[in-house]
Design a protein around this motif. Structure first.
Motif, PDB file in Angstrom:
ATOM      1  N   LEU A  50      37.392  29.686  48.979  1.00 60.27           N
ATOM      2  CA  LEU A  50      37.026  30.980  49.536  1.00 60.27           C
ATOM      3  C   LEU A  50      35.721  30.843  50.304  1.00 60.27           C
ATOM      4  CD1 LEU A  50      37.821  33.201  46.419  1.00 60.27           C
ATOM      5  CD2 LEU A  50      39.215  32.937  48.480  1.00 60.27           C
ATOM      6  N   LEU A  51      35.677  31.426  51.482  1.00 57.29           N
ATOM      7  CA  LEU A  51      34.503  31.343  52.349  1.00 57.29           C
ATOM      8  C   LEU A  51      33.772  32.676  52.382  1.00 57.29           C
ATOM      9  CD1 LEU A  51      36.076  29.456  55.399  1.00 57.29           C
ATOM     10  CD2 LEU A  51      35.074  28.481  53.305  1.00 57.29           C
ATOM     11  N   ILE A  52      32.486  32.616  52.699  1.00 60.57           N
ATOM     12  CA  ILE A  52      31.725  33.848  52.881  1.00 60.57           C
ATOM     13  C   ILE A  52      32.395  34.675  53.982  1.00 60.57           C
ATOM     14  CG2 ILE A  52      29.500  34.833  53.552  1.00 60.57           C
ATOM     15  CD1 ILE A  52      28.183  32.281  52.495  1.00 60.57           C
ATOM     16  N   GLY A  53      32.656  35.929  53.685  1.00 59.80           N
ATOM     17  CA  GLY A  53      33.326  36.786  54.659  1.00 59.80           C
ATOM     18  C   GLY A  53      34.816  36.929  54.448  1.00 59.80           C
ATOM     19  N   ASP A  54      35.369  36.177  53.492  1.00 49.58           N
ATOM     20  CA  ASP A  54      36.776  36.382  53.147  1.00 49.58           C
ATOM     21  C   ASP A  54      36.933  37.717  52.418  1.00 49.58           C
ATOM     22  OD1 ASP A  54      37.681  34.020  54.206  1.00 49.58           O
ATOM     23  OD2 ASP A  54      37.854  32.961  52.295  1.00 49.58           O
ATOM     24  N   HIS A  55      37.976  38.446  52.775  1.00 56.09           N
ATOM     25  CA  HIS A  55      38.326  39.680  52.073  1.00 56.09           C
ATOM     26  C   HIS A  55      39.646  39.423  51.360  1.00 56.09           C
ATOM     27  CE1 HIS A  55      35.473  42.463  54.294  1.00 56.09           C
ATOM     28  NE2 HIS A  55      35.388  41.336  54.981  1.00 56.09           N
ATOM     29  N   LEU A  56      39.671  39.719  50.076  1.00 55.37           N
ATOM     30  CA  LEU A  56      40.849  39.357  49.300  1.00 55.37           C
ATOM     31  C   LEU A  56      41.327  40.502  48.424  1.00 55.37           C
ATOM     32  CD1 LEU A  56      39.556  38.639  46.241  1.00 55.37           C
ATOM     33  CD2 LEU A  56      38.700  36.711  47.559  1.00 55.37           C
ATOM     34  N   LEU A  57      42.556  40.379  47.978  1.00 54.10           N
ATOM     35  CA  LEU A  57      43.139  41.353  47.078  1.00 54.10           C
ATOM     36  C   LEU A  57      43.263  40.740  45.686  1.00 54.10           C
ATOM     37  CD1 LEU A  57      45.985  42.915  49.270  1.00 54.10           C
ATOM     38  CD2 LEU A  57      43.708  43.843  48.804  1.00 54.10           C
ATOM     39  N   VAL A  58      42.983  41.569  44.693  1.00 51.70           N
ATOM     40  CA  VAL A  58      43.032  41.147  43.297  1.00 51.70           C
ATOM     41  C   VAL A  58      44.056  41.997  42.554  1.00 51.70           C
ATOM     42  CG1 VAL A  58      41.720  41.065  41.140  1.00 51.70           C
ATOM     43  CG2 VAL A  58      40.662  40.302  43.263  1.00 51.70           C
ATOM     44  N   SER A  59      44.975  41.347  41.870  1.00 55.49           N
ATOM     45  CA  SER A  59      45.966  42.053  41.059  1.00 55.49           C
ATOM     46  C   SER A  59      45.333  42.421  39.723  1.00 55.49           C
ATOM     47  CB  SER A  59      47.195  41.173  40.839  1.00 55.49           C
ATOM     48  OG  SER A  59      48.044  41.765  39.882  1.00 55.49           O
ATOM     49  N   LYS A  60      45.244  43.695  39.439  1.00 59.95           N
ATOM     50  CA  LYS A  60      44.604  44.157  38.215  1.00 59.95           C
ATOM     51  C   LYS A  60      45.563  44.212  37.037  1.00 59.95           C
ATOM     52  CE  LYS A  60      41.012  46.669  38.644  1.00 59.95           C
ATOM     53  NZ  LYS A  60      40.061  47.789  38.754  1.00 59.95           N
ATOM     54  N   SER A  61      46.834  43.897  37.276  1.00 62.05           N
ATOM     55  CA  SER A  61      47.805  43.921  36.188  1.00 62.05           C
ATOM     56  C   SER A  61      48.376  42.533  35.899  1.00 62.05           C
ATOM     57  CB  SER A  61      48.950  44.887  36.525  1.00 62.05           C
ATOM     58  OG  SER A  61      49.581  44.522  37.740  1.00 62.05           O
ATOM     59  N   SER A  62      47.709  41.490  36.426  1.00 56.93           N
ATOM     60  CA  SER A  62      48.218  40.129  36.235  1.00 56.93           C
ATOM     61  C   SER A  62      48.341  39.753  34.762  1.00 56.93           C
ATOM     62  CB  SER A  62      47.306  39.115  36.939  1.00 56.93           C
ATOM     63  OG  SER A  62      47.370  39.276  38.333  1.00 56.93           O
ATOM     64  N   TYR A  63      47.398  40.242  33.955  1.00 55.01           N
ATOM     65  CA  TYR A  63      47.374  39.863  32.541  1.00 55.01           C
ATOM     66  C   TYR A  63      47.715  41.039  31.624  1.00 55.01           C
ATOM     67  CZ  TYR A  63      44.843  36.148  34.880  1.00 55.01           C
ATOM     68  OH  TYR A  63      44.477  35.146  35.743  1.00 55.01           O
ATOM     69  N   ASP A 181      36.640  41.591  30.112  1.00 51.89           N
ATOM     70  CA  ASP A 181      35.811  41.736  31.313  1.00 51.89           C
ATOM     71  C   ASP A 181      36.476  41.157  32.561  1.00 51.89           C
ATOM     72  OD1 ASP A 181      33.828  43.108  30.047  1.00 51.89           O
ATOM     73  OD2 ASP A 181      32.532  41.375  29.706  1.00 51.89           O
ATOM     74  N   ILE A 182      37.640  40.531  32.397  1.00 51.14           N
ATOM     75  CA  ILE A 182      38.367  40.032  33.567  1.00 51.14           C
ATOM     76  C   ILE A 182      39.069  41.205  34.238  1.00 51.14           C
ATOM     77  CG2 ILE A 182      40.240  38.545  34.363  1.00 51.14           C
ATOM     78  CD1 ILE A 182      39.598  36.632  32.097  1.00 51.14           C
ATOM     79  N   LEU A 183      38.711  41.456  35.494  1.00 49.51           N
ATOM     80  CA  LEU A 183      39.256  42.600  36.224  1.00 49.51           C
ATOM     81  C   LEU A 183      40.609  42.303  36.853  1.00 49.51           C
ATOM     82  CD1 LEU A 183      35.979  43.812  37.966  1.00 49.51           C
ATOM     83  CD2 LEU A 183      36.968  44.575  35.798  1.00 49.51           C
ATOM     84  N   GLY A 184      40.865  41.031  37.145  1.00 45.96           N
ATOM     85  CA  GLY A 184      42.154  40.690  37.725  1.00 45.96           C
ATOM     86  C   GLY A 184      42.159  39.318  38.354  1.00 45.96           C
ATOM     87  N   LYS A 185      43.328  38.921  38.828  1.00 48.02           N
ATOM     88  CA  LYS A 185      43.525  37.608  39.438  1.00 48.02           C
ATOM     89  C   LYS A 185      43.618  37.758  40.955  1.00 48.02           C
ATOM     90  CE  LYS A 185      46.783  33.717  39.486  1.00 48.02           C
ATOM     91  NZ  LYS A 185      48.070  33.221  38.939  1.00 48.02           N
ATOM     92  N   ALA A 186      42.798  36.979  41.671  1.00 47.33           N
ATOM     93  CA  ALA A 186      42.830  36.991  43.134  1.00 47.33           C
ATOM     94  C   ALA A 186      44.087  36.283  43.609  1.00 47.33           C
ATOM     95  CB  ALA A 186      41.587  36.298  43.690  1.00 47.33           C
ATOM     96  N   PHE A 187      44.766  36.878  44.622  1.00 51.21           N
ATOM     97  CA  PHE A 187      46.028  36.253  45.021  1.00 51.21           C
ATOM     98  C   PHE A 187      46.216  36.095  46.528  1.00 51.21           C
ATOM     99  CE2 PHE A 187      46.952  40.764  44.893  1.00 51.21           C
ATOM    100  CZ  PHE A 187      47.840  40.988  45.935  1.00 51.21           C
TER     101      PHE A 187
END
Length: 210
Positions: A50-63, A181-187
């Motif tokens: 991941l680079l500075i300036g990347d915008h990503l989505l995180v799945s909050k229901s992965s776990y 405290d894990i909010l989700g998995k980046a995908f």
């Protein structure tokens, strides 16, 4: 022939607007709590993944689906695994969100020797580690061994020589990230912006995060 069904009274406009707003708020809360959330990468600790300036989505229901008020998992959906890139509440300041890669699982013994990560005494397969400094810094490159407690995880940045992670939090906060405290998995990366040149990295848009 007569229609005996009585016409329902029409709702006033203000009520229709209010119901539409309430449904929109409920839907937004459901998406934010159990759906996906957007995050922006502010530092280089996960380079080159991941680079500075990347915008990503995180799945909050992965776990699993959590109670939004207690963080207790209501419906389990699986356990975090080694190699997962996760967003979590920073152990030293729960108001901040960090992103790192899970390296140590509950019950495992983690050690770093000369930049190599060992799990339960054996070097672990680590295709994610990126190094820019050939010298060995004892504080950074030699760590442990420590046992990961139950329901907690040992995390590291892919940019190992420039990542503030479990190796450095250990003496103050135990170094581990609690599962709650894990909010989700980046995908996926949905946008990428290079700040110095003000250019869009189109080649990164749509990349899956592994």
């Amino acid at each position: 022939m007569f229609n005996r069904r009585k016409d329902k009274p029409k709702k006033p406009a203000w009520r229709e607007y209010l119901e539409a707003i309430l449904w929109a708020v409920v839907l937004a809360l459901l998406i934010r709590t159990w759906g996906v959330q957007a995050f922006k990468i502010p530092s280089g600790s996960m380079i080159p993944t991941l680079l500075i300036g990347d915008h990503l989505l995180v799945s909050k229901s992965s776990y699993g689906f959590k109670n939004p008020f207690t963080d207790k998992v209501l419906i389990p959906m699986g356990e975090p695994q080694r190699g997962d890139v996760v967003v979590f509440r920073f152990p030293e300041d729960k108001d901040k969100d960090f992103i790192k890669r899970i390296m140590g699982l509950p019950g495992e013994i983690v050690q770093v020797k000369g930049k190599t990560v060992y799990i339960n005494g054996k070097p672990v397969k680590d295709p994610w580690g990126h190094f820019t400094d050939r010298t060995i810094n004892p504080t950074r490159d030699d760590f442990g061994p420590v046992k990961v407690p139950q329901n907690k995880y040992f995390v590291m940045g892919d940019n190992r020589d420039q990542s503030y992670d479990s190796r450095f939090w250990f003496n103050r906060r135990g170094g581990f990230v609690p599962k709650e405290d894990i909010l989700g998995k980046a995908f996926i990366i949905y946008w990428s912006w290079e700040g110095h040149t003000f250019g869009v990295r189109l080649g990164r848009v749509g990349d899956l995060i592994n």
